[in-house]
Design a protein around this motif. Structure first.
Motif, mmCIF file in Angstrom:
data_model
loop_
_atom_site.group_PDB
_atom_site.id
_atom_site.type_symbol
_atom_site.label_atom_id
_atom_site.label_comp_id
_atom_site.label_asym_id
_atom_site.label_seq_id
_atom_site.Cartn_x
_atom_site.Cartn_y
_atom_site.Cartn_z
ATOM 1 N N THR A 50 0.841 -1.194 0.000
ATOM 2 C CA THR A 50 0.000 0.000 0.000
ATOM 3 C C THR A 50 0.876 1.243 0.000
ATOM 4 O O THR A 50 2.046 1.209 0.402
ATOM 5 C CB THR A 50 -0.913 0.036 1.240
ATOM 6 O OG1 THR A 50 -0.104 0.121 2.408
ATOM 7 C CG2 THR A 50 -1.830 -1.174 1.292
ATOM 8 N N GLU A 51 0.307 2.336 -0.446
ATOM 9 C CA GLU A 51 1.021 3.617 -0.409
ATOM 10 C C GLU A 51 1.468 3.931 1.017
ATOM 11 O O GLU A 51 2.582 4.425 1.231
ATOM 12 C CB GLU A 51 0.124 4.726 -0.951
ATOM 13 C CG GLU A 51 -0.169 4.578 -2.426
ATOM 14 C CD GLU A 51 -1.231 5.535 -2.939
ATOM 15 O OE1 GLU A 51 -1.902 6.205 -2.114
ATOM 16 O OE2 GLU A 51 -1.383 5.631 -4.168
ATOM 17 N N GLU A 52 0.636 3.628 2.002
ATOM 18 C CA GLU A 52 0.974 3.898 3.396
ATOM 19 C C GLU A 52 2.165 3.065 3.859
ATOM 20 O O GLU A 52 3.008 3.548 4.622
ATOM 21 C CB GLU A 52 -0.244 3.619 4.302
ATOM 22 C CG GLU A 52 -1.423 4.538 4.069
ATOM 23 C CD GLU A 52 -2.275 4.170 2.842
ATOM 24 O OE1 GLU A 52 -3.077 5.027 2.418
ATOM 25 O OE2 GLU A 52 -2.131 3.056 2.296
ATOM 26 N N THR A 53 2.257 1.823 3.392
ATOM 27 C CA THR A 53 3.391 0.969 3.755
ATOM 28 C C THR A 53 4.690 1.561 3.240
ATOM 29 O O THR A 53 5.669 1.673 3.968
ATOM 30 C CB THR A 53 3.199 -0.460 3.207
ATOM 31 O OG1 THR A 53 2.017 -1.015 3.781
ATOM 32 C CG2 THR A 53 4.380 -1.340 3.518
ATOM 33 N N VAL A 54 4.715 1.951 1.980
ATOM 34 C CA VAL A 54 5.934 2.520 1.394
ATOM 35 C C VAL A 54 6.286 3.834 2.083
ATOM 36 O O VAL A 54 7.445 4.086 2.420
ATOM 37 C CB VAL A 54 5.790 2.692 -0.131
ATOM 38 C CG1 VAL A 54 7.011 3.375 -0.716
ATOM 39 C CG2 VAL A 54 5.561 1.336 -0.788
ATOM 40 N N ALA A 55 5.291 4.670 2.352
ATOM 41 C CA ALA A 55 5.538 5.950 3.029
ATOM 42 C C ALA A 55 6.092 5.736 4.434
ATOM 43 O O ALA A 55 6.818 6.599 4.952
ATOM 44 C CB ALA A 55 4.260 6.774 3.082
#
Length: 127
Positions: A50-55
């Motif tokens: 997810t975008e949140e994981t990478v961020a």
């Protein structure tokens, strides 16, 4: 030893929708969405994050569009090989993105960018 192709990673904005799509393609996809999912993919693994994981581990991350959601992940034989591969590429003039670090998920991890800006992750299990 050279890094070996191990996985293709894709940053997704909606994990459930992505899992449904890859399931519809006939891949063996887990039933439950998670921040990180690994799917067998023709001898490789398809890694969905997810975008949140990478961020959470890349402070410079901004959600990409189109091809910017795909990256390559190359498994190295050891943490030292992650460091050596990163240094070799940066010394050759390629752009480093994340200098090698010990990731909270148990890997030595680094990222470089190819000439078109596609992310290439280098990783190995921590000793």
């Amino acid at each position: 030893m050279q890094p070996a192709p191990s996985a293709v990673g894709i940053v997704v904005s909606d994990m459930a929708a992505s899992l449904a799509f890859y399931r519809a393609l006939g891949l063996e996809v887990p039933d439950e969405p998670a921040p990180h999912v690994e799917i067998p993919f023709g001898g490789l693994r398809l890694l969905l994050d997810t975008e949140e994981t990478v961020a959470s581990f890349d402070p410079s991350f901004t959600p990409p569009t189109g091809n910017g959601r795909v990256g390559l992940a190359l498994e190295c034989g050891s943490p030292a090989e992650v460091d050596a591969a990163y240094e070799r590429l940066v010394d050759a003039g390629y752009r480093g993105h994340l200098a090698p670090f010990d990731a909270f998920w148990g890997q030595r991890y680094a990222a470089v960018l190819d000439p078109d800006g596609v992310g290439v992750d280098l990783f190995a299990a921590s000793s």
